[in-house]
Design a protein around this motif. Structure first.
Motif, short mmCIF file in Angstrom:
data_model
loop_
_atom_site.label_atom_id
_atom_site.label_comp_id
_atom_site.label_asym_id
_atom_site.label_seq_id
_atom_site.Cartn_x
_atom_site.Cartn_y
_atom_site.Cartn_z
N SER A 258 3.14 -2.21 -54.30
CA SER A 258 2.05 -2.75 -55.12
C SER A 258 0.67 -2.34 -54.58
O SER A 258 0.40 -1.16 -54.41
N ALA A 259 -0.22 -3.32 -54.31
CA ALA A 259 -1.55 -2.98 -53.81
C ALA A 259 -1.47 -2.22 -52.49
O ALA A 259 -2.32 -1.38 -52.19
N GLY A 260 -0.44 -2.51 -51.70
CA GLY A 260 -0.23 -1.76 -50.47
C GLY A 260 0.13 -0.31 -50.75
O GLY A 260 -0.24 0.60 -49.99
N ALA A 261 0.85 -0.08 -51.84
CA ALA A 261 1.19 1.29 -52.23
C ALA A 261 -0.05 2.05 -52.68
O ALA A 261 -0.18 3.26 -52.45
N HIS A 262 -0.98 1.35 -53.34
CA HIS A 262 -2.24 1.98 -53.72
C HIS A 262 -3.01 2.40 -52.47
O HIS A 262 -3.53 3.52 -52.38
N ALA A 263 -3.05 1.51 -51.47
CA ALA A 263 -3.70 1.85 -50.21
C ALA A 263 -3.01 3.03 -49.54
O ALA A 263 -3.66 3.91 -48.96
N ALA A 264 -1.67 3.06 -49.63
CA ALA A 264 -0.91 4.15 -49.02
C ALA A 264 -1.23 5.49 -49.66
O ALA A 264 -1.19 6.53 -48.99
N LEU A 265 -1.54 5.49 -50.96
CA LEU A 265 -1.93 6.73 -51.62
C LEU A 265 -3.23 7.27 -51.04
O LEU A 265 -3.37 8.47 -50.79
#
Length: 243
Positions: free
Chosen positions: A122-129
């Protein structure tokens, strides 16, 4: 970017058991970028770093850590402005994916990790991008689940309609958080994601985790420095053709 990317559509399931006490590791602290970050580390081997989503923290990964620990050095941390780190409605918004991405890079450096498998939700995946885009040399593999990278829809066929539906779905959630109606905001968020009755079906520990991290979502709706939440765009991503 010279690393493999796997996008998991629905394999990181939000189940009530994910908060079970499944590990005996102590919560540690690492200080980077002027902030303290709580994390848990178990196992040995190539590092796997787990990045939680909104209204979550390192506890989201409790049931996953023992599995990863069998073959890897598994690290789960709480992002800035998430429990048990210092939290504030005036603090870093959950949606500030660019800042959260730089935090991830600094945390890895602080823990002596030069390259890692990244698993993010989720939002962590956005940060990971953002992290992967800016620090490709630190990424072994990137596994992401449901990143809210709405900037990728800009200029794409049907993108405007999807963004409009997204904004309508979460409008009441944002309004509740803006008014300081935390309990209502948490319920509305869960049901916007999972449909009617979702909040009531969640375990007591799950709802507690949501409550512990509510101020990061409050920060989303009251933040004025929205430049900190700049999105990954399709145009910027396409320039890195090796992605």
């Amino acid at each position: 970017m010279r690393f493999g990317i796997r996008t998991l559509i629905a394999c990181l399931v939000l189940c009530p058991w994910h908060l079970a006490t499944a590990i005996g590791a102590d919560v540690k602290q690492v200080s980077v970028n002027g902030a303290q970050f709580a994390y848990i580390e178990v196992g040995q081997g190539d590092p796997v770093v787990l990045v939680h989503g909104g209204l979550q923290d390192y506890r989201f990964w409790n049931a996953h850590l023992p599995v990863f620990a069998k073959s890897y050095r598994a690290i789960a941390y709480s992002r800035q402005n998430h429990f048990p780190n210092a939290t504030s409605g005036d603090g870093l918004p959950d949606a500030a994916a660019d800042v959260h991405g730089e935090d991830l890079a600094a945390i890895l450096a602080g823990l002596g990790v030069k390259r890692a498998h990244i698993v993010a939700h989720s939002a962590g995946a956005h940060a990971a991008l953002f992290f992967a885009f800016n620090h490709p040399e630190m990424v072994q593999t990137l596994i992401i689940n449901e990143p809210p990278a709405t900037g990728l829809l800009a200029g794409t066929p049907g993108g405007a309609e999807v963004l409009k539906e997204w904004n309508v779905r979460f409008a009441s959630t944002r309004e509740a958080f803006r008014k300081g109606e935390i309990d209502a905001g948490l319920r509305l968020f869960a049901e916007a994601v999972g449909g009617p009755g979702t909040y009531d079906r969640r375990s007591e520990s799950d709802r507690k985790m949501m409550s512990d991290n509510a101020l990061s979502s409050v920060a989303d709706v009251i933040a004025t420095a929205r430049v900190r939440c700049s999105p990954v765009t399709w145009q910027s991503a396409s320039r890195r053709r090796r992605l």
